[in-house]
Structures are given as structure tokens and as C-alpha cells.
Write a protein that holds these residues in place. Sequence first.
Motif, PDB file in Angstrom:
ATOM      1  N   ILE A  63      -1.216  50.893  95.900  1.00  0.00           N
ATOM      2  CA  ILE A  63       0.797  50.796  96.366  1.00  0.00           C
ATOM      3  C   ILE A  63       0.666  51.556  95.633  1.00  0.00           C
ATOM      4  O   ILE A  63      -0.405  51.949  94.415  1.00  0.00           O
ATOM      5  N   GLY A  64       1.579  52.979  95.506  1.00  0.00           N
ATOM      6  CA  GLY A  64       1.848  53.555  93.988  1.00  0.00           C
ATOM      7  C   GLY A  64       3.025  53.268  94.143  1.00  0.00           C
ATOM      8  O   GLY A  64       3.878  53.405  94.765  1.00  0.00           O
ATOM      9  N   ILE A  65       4.044  54.875  93.141  1.00  0.00           N
ATOM     10  CA  ILE A  65       5.290  54.831  93.414  1.00  0.00           C
ATOM     11  C   ILE A  65       5.443  56.220  92.997  1.00  0.00           C
ATOM     12  O   ILE A  65       4.147  57.587  93.294  1.00  0.00           O
ATOM     13  N   GLY A  66       6.783  56.845  93.278  1.00  0.00           N
ATOM     14  CA  GLY A  66       6.864  58.995  93.368  1.00  0.00           C
ATOM     15  C   GLY A  66       6.626  59.062  92.391  1.00  0.00           C
ATOM     16  O   GLY A  66       6.504  58.429  91.401  1.00  0.00           O
ATOM     17  N   GLU A  67       5.907  60.687  92.326  1.00  0.00           N
ATOM     18  CA  GLU A  67       5.932  60.822  90.833  1.00  0.00           C
ATOM     19  C   GLU A  67       6.882  61.520  89.895  1.00  0.00           C
ATOM     20  O   GLU A  67       6.672  61.153  88.884  1.00  0.00           O
ATOM     21  N   ASN A  68       7.910  61.304  90.334  1.00  0.00           N
ATOM     22  CA  ASN A  68       9.139  61.956  89.501  1.00  0.00           C
ATOM     23  C   ASN A  68       9.889  60.399  89.128  1.00  0.00           C
ATOM     24  O   ASN A  68       9.838  60.039  88.069  1.00  0.00           O
ATOM     25  N   ALA A  69       9.255  59.218  90.150  1.00  0.00           N
ATOM     26  CA  ALA A  69       9.702  57.836  89.241  1.00  0.00           C
ATOM     27  C   ALA A  69       8.993  58.112  88.116  1.00  0.00           C
ATOM     28  O   ALA A  69       9.149  57.165  87.503  1.00  0.00           O
ATOM     29  N   LEU A  70       7.953  57.561  88.399  1.00  0.00           N
ATOM     30  CA  LEU A  70       6.321  57.965  87.628  1.00  0.00           C
ATOM     31  C   LEU A  70       6.870  58.682  85.946  1.00  0.00           C
ATOM     32  O   LEU A  70       7.171  58.183  84.910  1.00  0.00           O
ATOM     33  N   ALA A  71       6.695  60.105  86.019  1.00  0.00           N
ATOM     34  CA  ALA A  71       7.576  60.879  84.837  1.00  0.00           C
ATOM     35  C   ALA A  71       8.720  60.421  84.244  1.00  0.00           C
ATOM     36  O   ALA A  71       8.921  60.598  82.692  1.00  0.00           O
ATOM     37  N   SER A  72       9.684  60.125  84.839  1.00  0.00           N
ATOM     38  CA  SER A  72      11.050  59.783  84.508  1.00  0.00           C
ATOM     39  C   SER A  72      11.245  58.725  83.585  1.00  0.00           C
ATOM     40  O   SER A  72      11.439  58.671  82.706  1.00  0.00           O
ATOM     41  N   GLY A  73      10.365  58.027  84.865  1.00  0.00           N
ATOM     42  CA  GLY A  73       9.766  55.810  83.575  1.00  0.00           C
ATOM     43  C   GLY A  73       9.716  56.531  82.406  1.00  0.00           C
ATOM     44  O   GLY A  73      10.023  56.274  81.202  1.00  0.00           O
ATOM     45  N   ALA A  74       8.152  56.808  82.512  1.00  0.00           N
ATOM     46  CA  ALA A  74       7.371  57.076  81.548  1.00  0.00           C
ATOM     47  C   ALA A  74       8.145  58.099  80.593  1.00  0.00           C
ATOM     48  O   ALA A  74       8.225  57.417  79.052  1.00  0.00           O
ATOM     49  N   LEU A  75       9.345  58.604  80.546  1.00  0.00           N
ATOM     50  CA  LEU A  75       9.404  59.338  79.143  1.00  0.00           C
ATOM     51  C   LEU A  75      10.447  58.460  79.183  1.00  0.00           C
ATOM     52  O   LEU A  75      10.530  58.834  77.925  1.00  0.00           O
ATOM     53  N   VAL A 115      18.407  50.419  75.756  1.00  0.00           N
ATOM     54  CA  VAL A 115      18.766  51.237  76.744  1.00  0.00           C
ATOM     55  C   VAL A 115      17.411  51.049  77.825  1.00  0.00           C
ATOM     56  O   VAL A 115      18.571  51.101  78.414  1.00  0.00           O
ATOM     57  N   VAL A 116      16.572  51.324  77.579  1.00  0.00           N
ATOM     58  CA  VAL A 116      15.555  51.411  78.013  1.00  0.00           C
ATOM     59  C   VAL A 116      15.422  49.907  79.112  1.00  0.00           C
ATOM     60  O   VAL A 116      15.669  50.021  80.534  1.00  0.00           O
ATOM     61  N   ARG A 117      15.985  48.591  78.345  1.00  0.00           N
ATOM     62  CA  ARG A 117      15.634  47.607  79.159  1.00  0.00           C
ATOM     63  C   ARG A 117      16.675  47.390  79.865  1.00  0.00           C
ATOM     64  O   ARG A 117      17.524  47.346  81.756  1.00  0.00           O
ATOM     65  N   LEU A 118      18.071  47.985  79.848  1.00  0.00           N
ATOM     66  CA  LEU A 118      19.530  48.342  80.361  1.00  0.00           C
ATOM     67  C   LEU A 118      19.269  49.542  81.781  1.00  0.00           C
ATOM     68  O   LEU A 118      20.118  48.285  82.955  1.00  0.00           O
ATOM     69  N   HIS A 119      18.849  50.443  81.583  1.00  0.00           N
ATOM     70  CA  HIS A 119      18.582  50.979  82.471  1.00  0.00           C
ATOM     71  C   HIS A 119      17.714  50.919  83.845  1.00  0.00           C
ATOM     72  O   HIS A 119      17.709  50.786  84.818  1.00  0.00           O
ATOM     73  N   SER A 120      16.259  49.510  83.023  1.00  0.00           N
ATOM     74  CA  SER A 120      15.573  48.513  84.098  1.00  0.00           C
ATOM     75  C   SER A 120      16.049  47.837  85.165  1.00  0.00           C
ATOM     76  O   SER A 120      15.892  48.067  85.765  1.00  0.00           O
ATOM     77  N   ARG A 121      16.914  47.103  84.018  1.00  0.00           N
ATOM     78  CA  ARG A 121      17.834  46.232  85.123  1.00  0.00           C
ATOM     79  C   ARG A 121      18.588  47.298  85.974  1.00  0.00           C
ATOM     80  O   ARG A 121      19.057  45.878  86.870  1.00  0.00           O
ATOM     81  N   ARG A 122      19.400  47.911  85.405  1.00  0.00           N
ATOM     82  CA  ARG A 122      20.311  48.668  86.139  1.00  0.00           C
ATOM     83  C   ARG A 122      19.659  49.290  88.081  1.00  0.00           C
ATOM     84  O   ARG A 122      19.721  49.011  89.101  1.00  0.00           O
ATOM     85  N   HIS A 123      18.900  49.478  87.994  1.00  0.00           N
ATOM     86  CA  HIS A 123      17.713  49.960  88.886  1.00  0.00           C
ATOM     87  C   HIS A 123      16.508  49.118  89.378  1.00  0.00           C
ATOM     88  O   HIS A 123      15.571  49.797  90.245  1.00  0.00           O
ATOM     89  N   ALA A 124      16.607  48.407  89.135  1.00  0.00           N
ATOM     90  CA  ALA A 124      15.894  47.210  89.630  1.00  0.00           C
ATOM     91  C   ALA A 124      16.012  47.218  91.166  1.00  0.00           C
ATOM     92  O   ALA A 124      14.722  47.131  92.013  1.00  0.00           O
ATOM     93  N   ALA A 125      17.059  47.900  91.803  1.00  0.00           N
ATOM     94  CA  ALA A 125      16.866  48.051  93.864  1.00  0.00           C
ATOM     95  C   ALA A 125      15.948  49.217  94.347  1.00  0.00           C
ATOM     96  O   ALA A 125      16.405  49.006  95.042  1.00  0.00           O
ATOM     97  N   ASP A 126      16.442  50.150  92.859  1.00  0.00           N
ATOM     98  CA  ASP A 126      16.460  51.563  93.353  1.00  0.00           C
ATOM     99  C   ASP A 126      15.033  51.242  94.329  1.00  0.00           C
ATOM    100  O   ASP A 126      14.372  51.843  93.706  1.00  0.00           O
ATOM    101  N   PRO A 127      15.627  52.167  95.524  1.00  0.00           N
ATOM    102  CA  PRO A 127      13.728  52.094  96.104  1.00  0.00           C
ATOM    103  C   PRO A 127      13.209  53.007  95.933  1.00  0.00           C
ATOM    104  O   PRO A 127      11.858  53.296  95.499  1.00  0.00           O
ATOM    105  N   THR A 128      13.129  53.956  94.802  1.00  0.00           N
ATOM    106  CA  THR A 128      13.169  55.419  94.419  1.00  0.00           C
ATOM    107  C   THR A 128      11.485  54.767  93.200  1.00  0.00           C
ATOM    108  O   THR A 128      10.866  55.625  93.263  1.00  0.00           O
TER     109      THR A 128
END
Length: 140
Positions: A63-75, A115-128
Motif C-alpha cells: 500500500i502507499g499514499i500520494g507523494e504530495n500527501a507524504l511531503a506535505s504531511g511530513a513538513l 495544531v498537527v493533531r487538529l489538522h490530522s483529525r480534520r483531514h481523517a476522511a480526506d481521500p488524499t
Amino acid sequence: MVAIEPDAIWVETTQRGGCSGCSSQGSCGTGLLSGYFSSASRIRVALNSWDPDDIALHDTVVIGIGENALASGALLVYLLPLISLVLAALGGQALAGEFGAMAGALIGLLGGAAVVRLHSRRHAADPTYAPVLLHLETSR
């Protein structure tokens, strides 16, 4: 893979240390600790264009995730708490000296993590940010 649904599969992921493939893992202290602290979790992976009839329980999947999602998430996960720590420490030092810098650093770190936790919860259902099935290795 531990379960199959009509539109998704449930995958058990295992996080391993960097030296999990080393030949001297059994006699190395780091290898023993990485085996002790490795953890498994179950995640739901959408099938998208995969046919559920081609998949069997206990197949190994990649399995994997998109490069943009990985890069923006890591940042976001790594840089935001660090930047907020430094900025709050500088602000605290300007207001109250050394003690203010220490208190500001702690407040900045915790604020950035919140803020990271809030962002994570807000985008939990985001297919990106959802994992996708890339490759299937059958166990048949």
C-alpha cells in the motif's frame, strides 16, 4: 490482509526498525529492541479499481499514499512544531528572559503539536491522505 469487504480491505501493518533486514539482527542489541518495540495496526484500504474476487485473506499487499500527501504531511508533522517552538521561545525571551524562553519553547512545541493533531483529525476522511492498494502478492 485480515478482512475483505466489497469495496475495501483491512490490512495489518507492521512498523519495523531500520535494521530489520540485517543478518545479525538476532545478536544485535538494536535489532532486539526494534523487535520488542515494533507495533502492528489495522487500517482500511479502499479497493478503487481492484476486483475483490482476485484477493484472498492473508495475501500480502503493498500500500502507499500520494507523494504530495507524504511531503506535505511530513513538513507539517516535523516543521510546524519546531518552528512554533523557536518562535515562541524567542517571544518568551523578549518578554521574560531565560525563563520566558523555556516556557515559550514548551508552549510553542505543545501548540504546534496541537495544531498537527487538529489538522490530522480534520483531514481523517480526506481521500488524499488515504492509503491505496498498489500491488498484490497472493498466498495461494
